[in-house]
Design a protein around this motif. Sequence first.
Motif, mmCIF file in Angstrom:
data_model
loop_
_atom_site.group_PDB
_atom_site.id
_atom_site.type_symbol
_atom_site.label_atom_id
_atom_site.label_comp_id
_atom_site.label_asym_id
_atom_site.label_seq_id
_atom_site.Cartn_x
_atom_site.Cartn_y
_atom_site.Cartn_z
ATOM 1 N N GLY A 1 -0.424 5.040 -5.268
ATOM 2 C CA GLY A 1 -0.870 4.172 -4.188
ATOM 3 C C GLY A 1 -1.319 2.808 -4.680
ATOM 4 N N ARG B 1 -3.828 -4.718 -1.155
ATOM 5 C CA ARG B 1 -2.765 -4.502 -0.164
ATOM 6 C C ARG B 1 -2.417 -5.763 0.608
ATOM 7 N N SER C 1 -0.835 2.565 2.522
ATOM 8 C CA SER C 1 -0.895 3.167 1.188
ATOM 9 C C SER C 1 -2.139 4.023 1.046
ATOM 10 N N THR D 1 2.641 6.066 -0.278
ATOM 11 C CA THR D 1 2.772 4.625 -0.062
ATOM 12 C C THR D 1 4.054 4.393 0.727
#
Length: 491
Positions: free
Chosen positions: A423, A429, A472, A477
């Motif tokens: 992840g 992110r 994720s 993910t």
Amino acid sequence: MRAAVRRARDGLRRMRDSFRRMRLGTRLALGLGVLSLAVFAVVGTALTAYMRDYLEQQLGEQLKLIQTVQAKDAAAHGTVRRKPYYGWYTAVYDVSGGSVSLRRPADVPEDTRPLADLARAMAHSDTELMRTARIDGEGTYRLRGCEVEPGVVLVSAAPVEGVEETVERLVTVQVVVFALALAALVVFGRRMLRRGLKPLSDMAHTAHGIASHDLTESASRLPLRADGRDGGREVAELRTAFNTMLEHIDDSLAVRAEAELRLRRFVADASHELRTPLMSVRGYADLFQYAAANEPAERERHLARLRAEAARMGVLLDDLLLLARLDAAEVEAPLRPEDTDLTELVQQAADAFRAARPDRPLTVTARATGPLVLRLDPQRIRQVLDNLLANAAVHTPPGTPVTVEVTAAGDAALVRVADAGPGIPADHRDRVFDRFYRVDKARTRDRGGSGLGLAVARSLVRAHGGDIGLTSLPGATVFTVRLPARGLTDP
């Protein structure tokens, strides 16, 4: 001649420049005066033309009425014994046999040619004739001819001097009245315009003061007056719009500063990425030169490394060029759309992934019934799929399963690329799609790439009108590519 034309052109240019330098109120007043002058000219011309036609029509009707009586007199006595008004003329002509002769006695001017011409024209006409002609020594007359009996024509002439005098008086009155009205309109209109534009002058004065201060200061705004003397609703709206514009400029300056910071960071990252392969090329070139002289067996290995570094630098430059073209999509759109089966395109990308990475388990699931045909650029969408699959392979441990799912969601077509890797941390992110951004700053470029893959993928999808989302968690993910339904076509 040329000098005169040049002087006239220079004079017009100076007049235009002088007009542009005038204050707005003066220019508006002059413009209003010119417009009013044009309106007055049109109205005066139309009124004068109408009055002239009306008076001439009345004169013609009067001639016709008098000739009705004169025709009876001419039929009974062979000629007209007296004229009806002073300055009018009447004559009877014999037009039989191809000749025109005047009967005597007759009340005619010294110049009888216009009357005789009309009588001659009546010899070849069955209807009454009327024309306007000039009689020497008398002036302009209105002539009318009618047939008394076969071969006998009665011609009457009435002066139009009274019509001309009436029209001239009318024109004089119009000129005087219109001139006075125009002068009053310009003078009082200029005063009213100055009073109406005074709030704008105050705003201009305030704006000059704002130019020397920081836009973030609270005083750098135009106040809205509550006493109703701010120039009306339009001026109040202008003040509000001006203040809103200042706020937008302030926000734009902040965005610009952020964009400049991002640009400097991007240039630094791009320079860093390009410097590494360039240094490698220089090093391998030096080794190749040494091997060519001392170790011939090593030349091919160094030459292969040179080609690899050059190819890597070429891929990096291609990605940068593609991103630049996508950023300027309004000028040049690097897409060649055609009807493409998205399911088949995903299957091709999966086959290429399996051939390049046989140790990576990959599963493809198509949940659409039948072919999923969209209007898109197959090469660019294939590049998006390859980048997402390569990203899943590079950033997960060997043997990590990867899945690709294709579905149709009514208003969009979805492609989900998922892996069971560790992840992406939550604080990374939001930036994984930034250019040259890496989650792991310490990994090598041979393994991690240049940091442009996801940025290129998102830009290509957005160029198609779609977008890429990311979710994720440890062990799951998922990158979701959404393409709009307007690109869907019937298979």
